[in-house]
Write a protein that holds these residues in place. Structure first.
Motif: not given
Length: 350
Positions: A150, A153-154, A156-158
């Motif tokens: 992760h 990841d950006y 908004h993905q969390w």
């Protein structure tokens, strides 16, 4: 660790020049912070909590003015006298901050791993690869699962809870002496709140850092704070250890905050709310700012600001009710229960 003072705030006054006039946001407050301890600053919205911490980070708006005789002594240096270049060396390195909303604190166009590595690259002489390796370790430290998968990841993905962990990882990246947490659990559910608070305590023990924890919720600080400063209308009105504030509160405003907080001992069907609203700090009252909302207010409360009265060596409260000439008043029943619990604790030597 907790015998050494790392920060001293002396006579802090912060005004904001606005079209309507001068807003007196912070009105002469003083406190200190010791190494390895957690100081909670609590109060309603608009009491001055966030302005205090933004002042400690040099992040106030351009229309803010710190009084000339105010002092913010950090490791022997006065932060109030720093220029922009001086703040760049301190901010994010020796003093770091966890902001209230992780979604607006993170750059939505930048990968989370890069955001955690950014302060490492800025304040340490390491390569990008070494910074990313440290970022990975920080992600593990704050409890982010499967960090290798992760790290790219950006935001908004969390989820909200995971984003808050990322924000804490960024704040811890340079191993700061002081971590300022501005209502870091406000938007999270109770279970995630508990996890974040436990994780912050674990990281504090690991890095031996000091924490200034900002919140409007006294219930949140019960398990994390060593000392508590209660703020109202830009002033600190009560100051003591967490046990003294919870079980031996002396200021009627502190009574109101505690009386509005549910506990396992709460027996009435509804909680009590503090009546009225805080005063307009464009025109602060000449007496006790809480007087118009205080059912126990004395005549002098409307004329003179109360000084701090000493309750113990570590406990002070700014209320005329502690003056030896003041009449005795009976606080609300839940406060009497807290006082009784405090007397029981003292009798047992707890």
């Amino acid at each position: 660790m907790m015998n050494d003072t790392i920060l001293q705030v002396k006579d802090l006054v912060v005004d904001f020049n606005t079209y309507a006039g001068k807003v007196q946001a912070i009105r002469n407050i003083s406190f200190d912070l010791k190494k390895g301890e957690t100081l909670a600053i609590v109060g309603e919205s608009g009491s001055g909590k966030s302005v205090t911490t933004k002042t400690l980070m040099g992040l106030n708006a351009e229309n803010a003015r710190i009084a000339e005789d105010s002092q913010l002594i950090f490791k022997g240096n006065d932060l109030s006298k720093l220029d922009a270049k001086g703040w760049q060396k301190i901010r994010g390195n020796e003093i770091a901050m966890v902001f209230q909303d992780p979604m607006t604190s993170l750059d939505p166009t930048m990968k989370i791993g890069q955001q955690i590595a950014e302060p490492i690259l800025k304040h340490q002489n390491v390569s990008k690869a070494e910074a990313m390796e440290q970022a990975l370790k920080l992600m593990v430290g704050v409890g982010i699962p499967e960090p290798k998968e992760h790290i790219n990841d950006y935001p908004h993905q969390w989820s909200g809870g995971m984003r808050q962990r990322a924000v804490i990882a960024i704040a811890l990246a340079a191993n700061p002496d002081i971590l300022i947490a501005d209502e870091p659990t406000t938007a999270l559910d109770v279970t995630i709140q508990a996890q974040i608070l436990r994780m912050m305590k674990d990281q504090q023990a690991k890095y031996h850092s000091s924490i200034i924890f900002i919140t409007h919720d006294l219930g949140v600080v019960a398990g994390i704070a060593d000392r508590v400063a209660v703020m109202y209308a830009g002033k600190i009105v009560e100051y003591g250890t967490v046990d003294e504030i919870y079980f031996n509160p002396q200021h009627p405003y502190t009574w109101g905050l505690l009386d509005s907080m549910p506990t396992t001992d709460t027996k009435q069907g509804s909680l009590e709310a503090i009546p009225g609203t805080p005063p307009d700090l464009l025109y602060p009252p000449k007496g006790d700012a809480f007087a118009n909302r205080n059912q126990f207010a004395l005549a002098i409360d409307h004329e003179q600001q109360p000084p701090f009265f000493k309750v113990s060596d570590s406990h002070y409260a700014a209320t005329w009710l502690l003056d030896e000439r003041a009449p005795k008043v009976t606080p609300p029943a839940p406060i009497l229960q807290r006082w009784q619990h405090w007397h029981d604790m003292q009798a047992q030597g707890v």
